[in-house]
Design a protein around this motif. Structure first.
Motif, PDB file in Angstrom:
ATOM      1  N   GLN A  79       1.474  -1.393  11.907  1.00 33.32           N
ATOM      2  CA  GLN A  79       2.777  -2.265  11.612  1.00 33.32           C
ATOM      3  C   GLN A  79       2.669  -2.715  12.884  1.00 33.32           C
ATOM      4  N   LYS A  80       2.022  -1.803  13.791  1.00 35.60           N
ATOM      5  CA  LYS A  80       2.265  -2.119  15.154  1.00 35.60           C
ATOM      6  C   LYS A  80       0.964  -2.804  15.777  1.00 35.60           C
ATOM      7  N   LEU A  81       0.024  -3.236  14.731  1.00 37.87           N
ATOM      8  CA  LEU A  81      -0.925  -3.643  15.189  1.00 37.87           C
ATOM      9  C   LEU A  81      -0.564  -5.104  15.621  1.00 37.87           C
ATOM     10  N   ASP A  82      -2.249  -5.413  16.735  1.00 35.39           N
ATOM     11  CA  ASP A  82      -2.038  -6.968  17.393  1.00 35.39           C
ATOM     12  C   ASP A  82      -3.151  -7.832  16.293  1.00 35.39           C
ATOM     13  N   ILE A  83      -3.481  -8.557  15.219  1.00 37.63           N
ATOM     14  CA  ILE A  83      -4.000  -8.632  14.549  1.00 37.63           C
ATOM     15  C   ILE A  83      -4.398 -10.683  14.878  1.00 37.63           C
ATOM     16  N   LYS A  84      -5.433 -10.535  14.976  1.00 38.90           N
ATOM     17  CA  LYS A  84      -5.987 -11.424  15.931  1.00 38.90           C
ATOM     18  C   LYS A  84      -7.151 -11.863  14.737  1.00 38.90           C
ATOM     19  N   GLU A  85      -8.161 -11.637  14.781  1.00 38.53           N
ATOM     20  CA  GLU A  85      -8.878 -11.709  13.401  1.00 38.53           C
ATOM     21  C   GLU A  85      -8.959 -11.987  11.896  1.00 38.53           C
ATOM     22  N   THR A  86     -10.022 -11.743  11.460  1.00 37.67           N
ATOM     23  CA  THR A  86     -10.248 -11.978  10.278  1.00 37.67           C
ATOM     24  C   THR A  86     -10.713 -10.265   9.288  1.00 37.67           C
ATOM     25  N   ASN A  87      -9.709  -9.196   9.002  1.00 34.06           N
ATOM     26  CA  ASN A  87      -9.365  -8.256   8.989  1.00 34.06           C
ATOM     27  C   ASN A  87      -9.555  -7.952   7.368  1.00 34.06           C
ATOM     28  N   LEU A  88      -9.918  -6.424   6.666  1.00 31.04           N
ATOM     29  CA  LEU A  88      -9.805  -5.520   5.558  1.00 31.04           C
ATOM     30  C   LEU A  88      -8.805  -4.622   5.755  1.00 31.04           C
ATOM     31  N   LEU A  89      -7.318  -5.002   5.170  1.00 33.64           N
ATOM     32  CA  LEU A  89      -6.582  -3.941   5.051  1.00 33.64           C
ATOM     33  C   LEU A  89      -6.947  -3.507   3.242  1.00 33.64           C
ATOM     34  N   GLN A  90      -6.976  -2.158   3.347  1.00 33.99           N
ATOM     35  CA  GLN A  90      -7.396  -0.990   2.470  1.00 33.99           C
ATOM     36  C   GLN A  90      -6.434   0.141   2.259  1.00 33.99           C
ATOM     37  N   GLU A  91      -5.761   0.254   1.768  1.00 35.95           N
ATOM     38  CA  GLU A  91      -6.034   2.333   0.663  1.00 35.95           C
ATOM     39  C   GLU A  91      -6.483   2.878   1.297  1.00 35.95           C
ATOM     40  N   ILE A  94       1.134  -0.916   0.199  1.00 35.14           N
ATOM     41  CA  ILE A  94      -0.346   0.047  -0.397  1.00 35.14           C
ATOM     42  C   ILE A  94       0.784   1.386  -0.066  1.00 35.14           C
ATOM     43  N   THR A  95       0.078   2.458  -0.766  1.00 35.24           N
ATOM     44  CA  THR A  95       1.545   3.636  -1.076  1.00 35.24           C
ATOM     45  C   THR A  95       0.978   4.124  -0.200  1.00 35.24           C
ATOM     46  N   THR A  96      -0.610   4.208   0.125  1.00 33.42           N
ATOM     47  CA  THR A  96      -1.353   6.216   0.178  1.00 33.42           C
ATOM     48  C   THR A  96       0.035   5.895   2.203  1.00 33.42           C
ATOM     49  N   LYS A  97      -0.137   6.947   2.842  1.00 31.90           N
ATOM     50  CA  LYS A  97       0.720   6.958   4.041  1.00 31.90           C
ATOM     51  C   LYS A  97      -0.151   6.520   4.954  1.00 31.90           C
ATOM     52  N   LYS A  98      -1.863   6.617   4.574  1.00 32.81           N
ATOM     53  CA  LYS A  98      -2.759   5.938   5.760  1.00 32.81           C
ATOM     54  C   LYS A  98      -3.512   5.186   5.168  1.00 32.81           C
ATOM     55  N   VAL A  99      -3.811   4.029   5.858  1.00 37.83           N
ATOM     56  CA  VAL A  99      -4.787   2.863   5.723  1.00 37.83           C
ATOM     57  C   VAL A  99      -6.009   2.557   6.561  1.00 37.83           C
ATOM     58  N   VAL A 100      -6.433   2.023   6.205  1.00 38.49           N
ATOM     59  CA  VAL A 100      -7.594   1.507   6.646  1.00 38.49           C
ATOM     60  C   VAL A 100      -8.068  -0.061   6.870  1.00 38.49           C
ATOM     61  N   ILE A 101      -8.023   0.281   8.425  1.00 33.62           N
ATOM     62  CA  ILE A 101      -7.989  -1.445   8.685  1.00 33.62           C
ATOM     63  C   ILE A 101      -9.292  -2.149   9.406  1.00 33.62           C
ATOM     64  N   LYS A 102     -10.659  -2.480   9.214  1.00 32.92           N
ATOM     65  CA  LYS A 102     -12.161  -2.797   9.321  1.00 32.92           C
ATOM     66  C   LYS A 102     -12.541  -4.514   9.425  1.00 32.92           C
ATOM     67  N   PRO A 103     -13.079  -4.711  10.281  1.00 30.51           N
ATOM     68  CA  PRO A 103     -13.446  -6.330  10.406  1.00 30.51           C
ATOM     69  C   PRO A 103     -13.892  -5.966   9.345  1.00 30.51           C
ATOM     70  N   ILE A 104     -13.761  -7.679   8.879  1.00 34.46           N
ATOM     71  CA  ILE A 104     -14.864  -8.456   7.137  1.00 34.46           C
ATOM     72  C   ILE A 104     -16.509  -8.418   7.594  1.00 34.46           C
TER      73      ILE A 104
END
Length: 181
Positions: free
Chosen positions: A97-109, A70-80
């Motif tokens: 990058q420091k988040l602890d992901i334990k469930e399915t999420n969508l990562l977006q620009e 992903i090339t944008t400065k900000k990202v969106v992380i949301k539950p599926i």
């Protein structure tokens, strides 16, 4: 006729109940369509050619691998699964990058929106369109509160209707292209 417009979340507890109503033909929003709308991975996959760059992630390791694409400065992380901006995070890539992901999420620009100075305390916005039988009949802006990066009404956003005659022709064609998909 008696119809039910269902706004309850779709999950393992509610699906059997929703299926009973759906089988009787009383649901305005059919279970299959609702599942498509609430499951962001299904929606994104189907509309990928119209969507920001997106990845399904299930772990911190996957997040760190995919975020590099992903090339944008900000990202969106949301539950599926979900709606109303519940669980949505819009943050800088470094912090993500420091988040602890334990469930399915969508990562977006994160797509920056141009500011509307005439709307005062509202700064981020998105647009919603109503399309009926292939024709755009109406639409509205959703403006966020100052400092809030989601424009949902449930997070304090505000709605303002617009006339389609005031919208750029390229954007209107884009909406029609999505509708014909």
């Amino acid at each position: 006729y008696n119809y039910i417009f269902d706004k309850f979340p779709t999950n393992s507890k509610t699906i059997p109940i929703k299926q009973q109503f759906d089988d009787k033909g009383v649901m305005v929003n059919e279970l299959e369509f609702e599942d498509f709308c609430y499951d962001k991975s299904k929606t994104q996959e189907y509309l990928s050619e119209f969507s920001p760059k997106s990845f399904t992630i299930n772990s911190t390791k996957e997040l760190q691998k995919k975020i590099a694409k992903i090339t944008t400065k900000k990202v969106v992380i949301k539950p599926i699964i979900g709606s109303g901006a519940h669980g949505v995070k819009i943050i800088n890539k470094e912090k993500a990058q420091k988040l602890d992901i334990k469930e399915t999420n969508l990562l977006q620009e994160f797509i920056e929106s141009k500011k509307f100075p005439e709307h005062g305390e509202y700064e981020v916005y998105d647009m919603r369109f109503f399309v009926l039988n292939g024709e755009i009949i109406n639409g509205y802006y959703r403006f966020s509160q100052l400092g809030v990066l989601t424009s949902n009404v449930s997070t304090g956003g505000r709605i303002k209707m617009f006339q389609t005659k005031d919208i750029d022709a390229k954007l209107l064609k884009f909406i029609v292209d999505i509708d014909t998909k």
